[in-house]
Design a protein around this motif. Structure first.
Motif, PDB file in Angstrom:
ATOM      1  N   LEU A   1      59.654 -18.907 -33.313  1.00 43.38           N
ATOM      2  CA  LEU A   1      59.639 -18.200 -32.032  1.00 43.38           C
ATOM      3  C   LEU A   1      61.046 -18.203 -31.454  1.00 43.38           C
ATOM      4  O   LEU A   1      61.642 -19.255 -31.240  1.00 43.38           O
ATOM      5  N   LYS A   2      61.590 -17.004 -31.190  1.00 43.53           N
ATOM      6  CA  LYS A   2      62.947 -16.867 -30.689  1.00 43.53           C
ATOM      7  C   LYS A   2      62.964 -16.836 -29.161  1.00 43.53           C
ATOM      8  O   LYS A   2      61.937 -16.765 -28.500  1.00 43.53           O
ATOM      9  N   GLU A   3      64.188 -16.861 -28.614  1.00 43.44           N
ATOM     10  CA  GLU A   3      64.345 -16.848 -27.171  1.00 43.44           C
ATOM     11  C   GLU A   3      63.800 -15.572 -26.545  1.00 43.44           C
ATOM     12  O   GLU A   3      63.369 -15.567 -25.402  1.00 43.44           O
ATOM     13  N   ASN A   4      63.849 -14.466 -27.293  1.00 47.77           N
ATOM     14  CA  ASN A   4      63.373 -13.195 -26.755  1.00 47.77           C
ATOM     15  C   ASN A   4      61.854 -13.032 -26.853  1.00 47.77           C
ATOM     16  O   ASN A   4      61.319 -11.967 -26.553  1.00 47.77           O
ATOM     17  N   GLY A   5      61.158 -14.087 -27.296  1.00 47.80           N
ATOM     18  CA  GLY A   5      59.711 -14.046 -27.390  1.00 47.80           C
ATOM     19  C   GLY A   5      59.181 -13.453 -28.680  1.00 47.80           C
ATOM     20  O   GLY A   5      57.962 -13.334 -28.848  1.00 47.80           O
ATOM     21  N   LYS A   6      60.064 -13.074 -29.603  1.00 46.39           N
ATOM     22  CA  LYS A   6      59.635 -12.498 -30.869  1.00 46.39           C
ATOM     23  C   LYS A   6      59.660 -13.561 -31.963  1.00 46.39           C
ATOM     24  O   LYS A   6      60.359 -14.560 -31.873  1.00 46.39           O
TER      25      LYS A   6
ATOM     26  N   LYS B   1      72.737 -22.212 -23.815  1.00 48.17           N
ATOM     27  CA  LYS B   1      71.485 -22.752 -23.292  1.00 48.17           C
ATOM     28  C   LYS B   1      70.497 -23.052 -24.414  1.00 48.17           C
ATOM     29  O   LYS B   1      69.611 -23.893 -24.249  1.00 48.17           O
ATOM     30  N   GLU B   2      70.649 -22.382 -25.581  1.00 51.74           N
ATOM     31  CA  GLU B   2      69.716 -22.606 -26.690  1.00 51.74           C
ATOM     32  C   GLU B   2      69.770 -24.043 -27.196  1.00 51.74           C
ATOM     33  O   GLU B   2      68.809 -24.537 -27.789  1.00 51.74           O
ATOM     34  N   TRP B   3      70.900 -24.725 -26.987  1.00 51.82           N
ATOM     35  CA  TRP B   3      71.009 -26.083 -27.502  1.00 51.82           C
ATOM     36  C   TRP B   3      69.968 -27.021 -26.900  1.00 51.82           C
ATOM     37  O   TRP B   3      69.567 -28.005 -27.517  1.00 51.82           O
ATOM     38  N   PHE B   4      69.523 -26.747 -25.676  1.00 51.27           N
ATOM     39  CA  PHE B   4      68.637 -27.683 -24.997  1.00 51.27           C
ATOM     40  C   PHE B   4      67.217 -27.640 -25.549  1.00 51.27           C
ATOM     41  O   PHE B   4      66.404 -28.483 -25.210  1.00 51.27           O
ATOM     42  N   SER B   5      66.903 -26.663 -26.390  1.00 51.15           N
ATOM     43  CA  SER B   5      65.589 -26.656 -27.034  1.00 51.15           C
ATOM     44  C   SER B   5      65.488 -27.738 -28.088  1.00 51.15           C
ATOM     45  O   SER B   5      64.415 -27.997 -28.623  1.00 51.15           O
ATOM     46  N   TYR B   6      66.600 -28.419 -28.399  1.00 53.51           N
ATOM     47  CA  TYR B   6      66.589 -29.437 -29.439  1.00 53.51           C
ATOM     48  C   TYR B   6      66.222 -30.824 -28.914  1.00 53.51           C
ATOM     49  O   TYR B   6      66.117 -31.772 -29.663  1.00 53.51           O
ATOM     50  N   TYR B   7      66.057 -30.975 -27.588  1.00 52.63           N
ATOM     51  CA  TYR B   7      65.549 -32.238 -27.085  1.00 52.63           C
ATOM     52  C   TYR B   7      64.119 -32.425 -27.566  1.00 52.63           C
ATOM     53  O   TYR B   7      63.283 -31.541 -27.407  1.00 52.63           O
ATOM     54  N   ASN B   8      63.823 -33.584 -28.126  1.00 52.39           N
ATOM     55  CA  ASN B   8      62.482 -33.824 -28.658  1.00 52.39           C
ATOM     56  C   ASN B   8      61.516 -34.262 -27.567  1.00 52.39           C
ATOM     57  O   ASN B   8      60.482 -33.655 -27.357  1.00 52.39           O
TER      58      ASN B   8
END
Length: 604
Positions: free
Chosen positions: A40-45, A546-553
């Motif tokens: 799932l990407k940031e754009n919802g696709k 901002k995409e880096w913060f999706s890596y927090y577990n």
């Protein structure tokens, strides 16, 4: 029948044949047992990243990373071990050679729960949150030929699960936020529900997607290391374009490239295309020579080959080039058949080897400078300082230990030059600006950053954790927090901010001293950074995607664009607290409000 009607008839027949072959190909693919993994990407696709297939010859399930080159896509396998769990095993290539080793990274149980190799519950596969199920659901408009399921990551990944036998979580577990959907999987070739005690391809693909593909997004985009200097495929498309341009020039000037009428007009039409490998070989050799001379030709080729970044565009080019080739050969003569054949070859090779994902630059990942050589120092007469700190991260455990050496003369020189000592009447903001503009020796900063980057690279840290490792160096307990009144070396001057090396030497300082040191370290490492102050506090803000913060577990900290301290020229700057321990990048804590910070000094 006139020429226009003849053309329409031929074109209709050709397009009809192409469509029939296309749908026949799609139907045959549905019958093959396999499952694709889509992130799932940031754009919802959803974008396909991986594939799991059953290999009848080897009697095992193989996993493929679709972001890699065609020849290197096979990444591992999913097999049922003696413990009854379906384990994911991936290949690891040693940095110093080509020896391939294998590593287990996790498994799935028969309930659909996914665990890492340390038996932590990391997620599950299912149709709705909170209900693991690896059987999947079918859709009527697909004639029930495919199975769909979503892949969920647990909201609190650090908790220990009960045994893999399916006992479930403890009854006393506190309420958690909703689990996060990170992707989906689609399985083909299975036309009934799974048998008891069997693992579906859907479940295996979901396990691979969660444990391998999603975690790969934390790691650096090492495309600059994945290109092969002597390979052929990255020059196929540009060679086809160059051949087309040369052919057009010869055609305009009526230059006959090859004349062999004894072969017949059928073969003569294709004959000029045999010069394409010659052009290709020349272009490849030019690439090799430029690469050996230190020019970044591989990166430019990568940009060219990615074109729009959409595999569908290459499919359209192939479709229309094939149709144009048939029309040119059957109706309008054979003059442009060689060009079309070469374009088909170049685009087809490009489609096989180039990535199909959209081109997005996520990070400038730091790698150790191979040419860095610390200055030789006679440490016998110098003052020694040791630094020890730990990385605050859920993704990796890492500790640092570093020794630096100083002379009394350099420290005294810095204290004498400090603008807060030489002209304290100018005010805090003015003197802070002078502090950052003052030319000082940065060898200590370079040594600290080289050590941090080297350790981060060896540990395979992602970009955010590498930045966190730098921030942790400045925080407690490595650099202690002391007010100006407690620090005798400041000479009793109120609101005294040290030079970065002063703080390194003293191993203590108040918020502005520690913030100056952190800002200098981040700037020396190549990051964009700002020194920020409020009426009573000083800190820094560092720019990162901002995409880096999706890596927090364990912490889905925030909606990263809204939590940024400031958005400047399209770059998000995130708050970094330098005083206490355990503050992560972006953390404000309970006593700090982002609205307090009004003054920003952006460092170049």
């Amino acid at each position: 029948m006139n020429a226009l009607e003849l053309l329409s008839a031929h074109l209709g027949i050709i397009m009809g044949i192409i469509l029939v072959l296309y749908f026949l190909f799609k139907f045959i693919r549905i019958l093959i047992p396999k499952a694709g993994g889509y992130l799932l990407k940031e754009n919802g696709k959803f974008n396909q990243e991986s594939m799991v297939k059953f290999n009848p010859g080897k009697n095992n399930y193989r996993a493929y990373d679709l972001n890699k080159n065609f020849a290197d896509r096979q990444t591992g396998e999913i097999f049922v071990d003696s413990d009854g769990k379906a384990w994911v095993q991936v290949q690891k290539e040693s940095r110093g050679g080509t020896d391939i080793t294998y590593e287990k990274i996790g498994y799935i149980d028969l309930h659909g729960n996914v665990y890492d190799k340390n038996h932590y519950h990391v997620g599950y596969v299912g149709s709705v949150p909170g209900q693991p199920d690896m059987n999947g659901r079918r859709k009527w408009y697909e004639l029930f030929l495919r199975c769909h399921a979503y892949v969920f990551k647990c909201a609190r990944q650090e908790q220990l699960i009960a045994s893999a036998a399916g006992e479930g979580a403890p009854e006393s577990m506190p309420e958690m936020p909703q689990d996060q959907c990170i992707g989906k999987c689609i399985e083909t070739g299975r036309f009934r529900s799974r048998k008891p005690n069997n693992y579906t391809v859907l479940g295996r693909a979901a396990t691979f997607l969660l444990l391998y593909q999603h975690q790969q997004k934390q790691k650096p985009k090492e495309e600059e290391f994945s290109v092969y200097r002597y390979c052929w495929h990255d020059t196929a498309l540009i060679s086809a374009v160059l051949f087309s341009m040369l052919y057009a020039v010869f055609y305009l000037f009526n230059v006959e490239l090859i004349s062999m009428p004894f072969l017949g007009e059928w073969w003569v039409a294709f004959l000029p295309a045999v010069l394409y490998p010659v052009v290709w070989a020349v272009v490849r050799q030019v690439k090799i020579e430029m690469s050996l001379s230190g020019k970044p030709v591989e990166q430019y080729l990568m940009l060219f080959n990615r074109n729009t970044g959409l595999s569908g565009m290459n499919n359209l080019i192939l479709l229309f080039a094939a149709a144009a080739c048939i029309i040119s050969f059957t109706i309008y003569g054979r003059d442009f058949v060689p060009v079309l054949v070469v374009i088909l070859a170049g685009v087809f090779i490009n489609r096989m080897y180039s990535k199909s994902a959209a081109w997005v630059v996520y990070e400038r990942f730091l790698v150790p400078d191979p040419d860095y050589m610390p200055e030789e120092e006679d440490t016998e007469e110098m003052i020694h300082r040791n630094y020890r700190w730990d990385l605050d991260s859920d993704n990796a455990g890492l500790s640092g230990s570093l020794d630096l050496y100083f002379t009394e003369e350099e420290i005294q020189d810095l204290r004498d030059r400090n603008p807060f000592r030489t002209d304290a009447s100018q005010g805090f903001d003015h003197n802070i600006g002078l502090l950052f503009r003052e030319k000082v020796d940065e060898r200590h900063l370079r040594r600290v950053n080289h050590y941090i980057i080297e350790q981060a690279y060896e540990a395979g840290l992602n970009g955010l954790d590498t930045m966190q490792f730098i921030l942790d160096f400045v925080q407690e307990p490595n650099i202690k927090y002391h007010t100006d009144e407690e620090s005798t070396e400041t000479g009793g001057i109120p609101e005294y901010a040290r030079f970065p090396v002063e703080t390194l030497y003293d191993k203590r300082g108040d918020c502005d001293c520690k913030a100056v040191l952190a800002a200098a370290l981040f700037r020396n490492a190549g990051y964009k950074v700002a020194f920020v102050t409020s009426n009573s506090h000083a800190a820094i803000a560092v720019a990162c995607p901002k995409e880096w913060f999706s890596y927090y577990n364990t912490k889905n900290l925030f909606e990263a664009d809204k939590q940024a301290l400031i958005d400047r020229n399209g770059l998000y700057y995130y708050y970094c607290e330098t005083t206490s321990n355990s503050f992560r990048i972006g953390d404000y804590g309970e006593t700090i409000s982002p609205e307090e910070f009004r003054n920003f000094i952006f460092l170049k």
